[in-house]
Design a protein around this motif. Structure first.
Motif, mmCIF file in Angstrom:
data_model
loop_
_atom_site.group_PDB
_atom_site.id
_atom_site.type_symbol
_atom_site.label_atom_id
_atom_site.label_comp_id
_atom_site.label_asym_id
_atom_site.label_seq_id
_atom_site.Cartn_x
_atom_site.Cartn_y
_atom_site.Cartn_z
ATOM 1 N N HIS A 17 0.834 -1.216 0.000
ATOM 2 C CA HIS A 17 0.000 0.000 0.000
ATOM 3 C C HIS A 17 0.866 1.263 0.000
ATOM 4 N N ASP A 18 1.875 1.271 -0.860
ATOM 5 C CA ASP A 18 2.747 2.425 -1.090
ATOM 6 C C ASP A 18 3.667 2.788 0.068
ATOM 7 N N ALA A 19 3.922 1.880 1.007
ATOM 8 C CA ALA A 19 4.869 2.151 2.097
ATOM 9 C C ALA A 19 5.605 0.865 2.444
ATOM 10 N N LEU A 20 6.871 1.004 2.902
ATOM 11 C CA LEU A 20 7.637 -0.182 3.297
ATOM 12 C C LEU A 20 7.129 -0.780 4.598
ATOM 13 N N GLY A 21 6.370 -0.013 5.352
ATOM 14 C CA GLY A 21 5.843 -0.529 6.602
ATOM 15 C C GLY A 21 4.657 0.273 7.090
ATOM 16 N N HIS A 22 3.853 -0.364 7.900
ATOM 17 C CA HIS A 22 2.702 0.274 8.537
ATOM 18 C C HIS A 22 2.780 -0.031 10.024
ATOM 19 N N ALA A 23 2.383 0.922 10.849
ATOM 20 C CA ALA A 23 2.366 0.702 12.297
ATOM 21 C C ALA A 23 1.006 1.111 12.852
ATOM 22 N N VAL A 24 0.530 0.324 13.777
ATOM 23 C CA VAL A 24 -0.669 0.672 14.541
ATOM 24 C C VAL A 24 -0.239 0.702 16.001
ATOM 25 N N ILE A 25 -0.512 1.825 16.649
ATOM 26 C CA ILE A 25 -0.168 2.008 18.050
ATOM 27 C C ILE A 25 -1.473 2.062 18.830
ATOM 28 N N ILE A 26 -1.627 1.170 19.804
ATOM 29 C CA ILE A 26 -2.875 1.069 20.556
ATOM 30 C C ILE A 26 -2.630 1.411 22.022
ATOM 31 N N ARG A 27 -3.502 2.248 22.569
ATOM 32 C CA ARG A 27 -3.477 2.582 23.991
ATOM 33 C C ARG A 27 -4.447 1.624 24.686
ATOM 34 N N PRO A 28 -3.942 0.690 25.489
ATOM 35 C CA PRO A 28 -4.800 -0.347 26.076
ATOM 36 C C PRO A 28 -5.949 0.170 26.945
ATOM 37 N N GLU A 29 -5.762 1.296 27.634
ATOM 38 C CA GLU A 29 -6.801 1.767 28.550
ATOM 39 C C GLU A 29 -8.146 2.017 27.879
ATOM 40 N N ASP A 30 -8.109 2.603 26.680
ATOM 41 C CA ASP A 30 -9.375 2.944 26.010
ATOM 42 C C ASP A 30 -9.412 2.502 24.545
ATOM 43 N N LEU A 31 -8.413 1.743 24.131
ATOM 44 C CA LEU A 31 -8.272 1.242 22.752
ATOM 45 C C LEU A 31 -8.130 2.357 21.720
ATOM 46 N N GLY A 32 -7.711 3.547 22.165
ATOM 47 C CA GLY A 32 -7.371 4.609 21.215
ATOM 48 C C GLY A 32 -6.180 4.148 20.383
ATOM 49 N N TYR A 33 -6.139 4.559 19.118
ATOM 50 C CA TYR A 33 -5.051 4.084 18.273
ATOM 51 C C TYR A 33 -4.625 5.125 17.246
ATOM 52 N N ARG A 34 -3.434 4.892 16.679
ATOM 53 C CA ARG A 34 -2.906 5.679 15.562
ATOM 54 C C ARG A 34 -2.411 4.698 14.512
ATOM 55 N N HIS A 35 -2.613 5.055 13.253
ATOM 56 C CA HIS A 35 -2.105 4.253 12.127
ATOM 57 C C HIS A 35 -1.077 5.115 11.413
ATOM 58 N N LEU A 36 0.145 4.617 11.293
ATOM 59 C CA LEU A 36 1.235 5.380 10.682
ATOM 60 C C LEU A 36 1.836 4.601 9.514
ATOM 61 N N HIS A 37 2.355 5.342 8.531
ATOM 62 C CA HIS A 37 3.080 4.745 7.406
ATOM 63 C C HIS A 37 4.562 5.039 7.591
ATOM 64 N N ALA A 38 5.403 4.121 7.145
ATOM 65 C CA ALA A 38 6.845 4.336 7.209
ATOM 66 C C ALA A 38 7.215 5.525 6.326
ATOM 67 N N VAL A 39 8.186 6.290 6.782
ATOM 68 C CA VAL A 39 8.697 7.433 6.027
ATOM 69 C C VAL A 39 9.366 6.898 4.763
ATOM 70 N N PRO A 40 9.067 7.481 3.600
ATOM 71 C CA PRO A 40 9.689 7.000 2.356
ATOM 72 C C PRO A 40 11.219 7.117 2.408
ATOM 73 N N THR A 41 11.892 6.079 1.924
ATOM 74 C CA THR A 41 13.351 6.074 1.832
ATOM 75 C C THR A 41 13.753 5.484 0.491
ATOM 76 N N ALA A 42 15.018 5.643 0.155
ATOM 77 C CA ALA A 42 15.529 5.074 -1.097
ATOM 78 C C ALA A 42 15.887 3.600 -0.915
ATOM 79 N N GLY A 43 16.025 3.150 0.344
ATOM 80 C CA GLY A 43 16.426 1.772 0.611
ATOM 81 C C GLY A 43 15.246 0.826 0.737
#
Length: 83
Positions: A17-43
């Motif tokens: 999906h156009d990124a070398l990696g995806h991250a989901v960060i979850i806060r266990p207390e209330d299940l709040g989350y963030r979805h992040l894409h890896a910063v584009p690199t040449a490698g």
């Protein structure tokens, strides 16, 4: 994040999906989350850098997805944010 296999750097990551990696960060207390894409690199690894942060101190569960060849991988980690 650094991707390794058997202690050796992995340098054959491929975009998903156009990124070398995806991250989901979850806060266990209330299940709040963030979805992040890896910063584009040449490698193609082993480093995956994500921009963005968490809203407050605490413990978070982090899930990082990446691909090698035709296979998807999911790595999980718990991090403690102090500041």
């Amino acid at each position: 994040f650094t991707v390794t296999e058997g202690g050796r750097p992995v340098t054959d990551l491929r975009p998903v999906h156009d990124a070398l990696g995806h991250a989901v960060i979850i806060r266990p207390e209330d299940l709040g989350y963030r979805h992040l894409h890896a910063v584009p690199t040449a490698g193609r690894g082993p480093e995956l850098e994500f921009e963005g942060g968490v809203p407050a101190r605490g413990t978070y569960r982090v899930f990082v997805e990446f691909s090698r060849g035709e296979r998807l991988y999911l790595a999980a980690n718990t991090v403690s944010v102090q500041r």
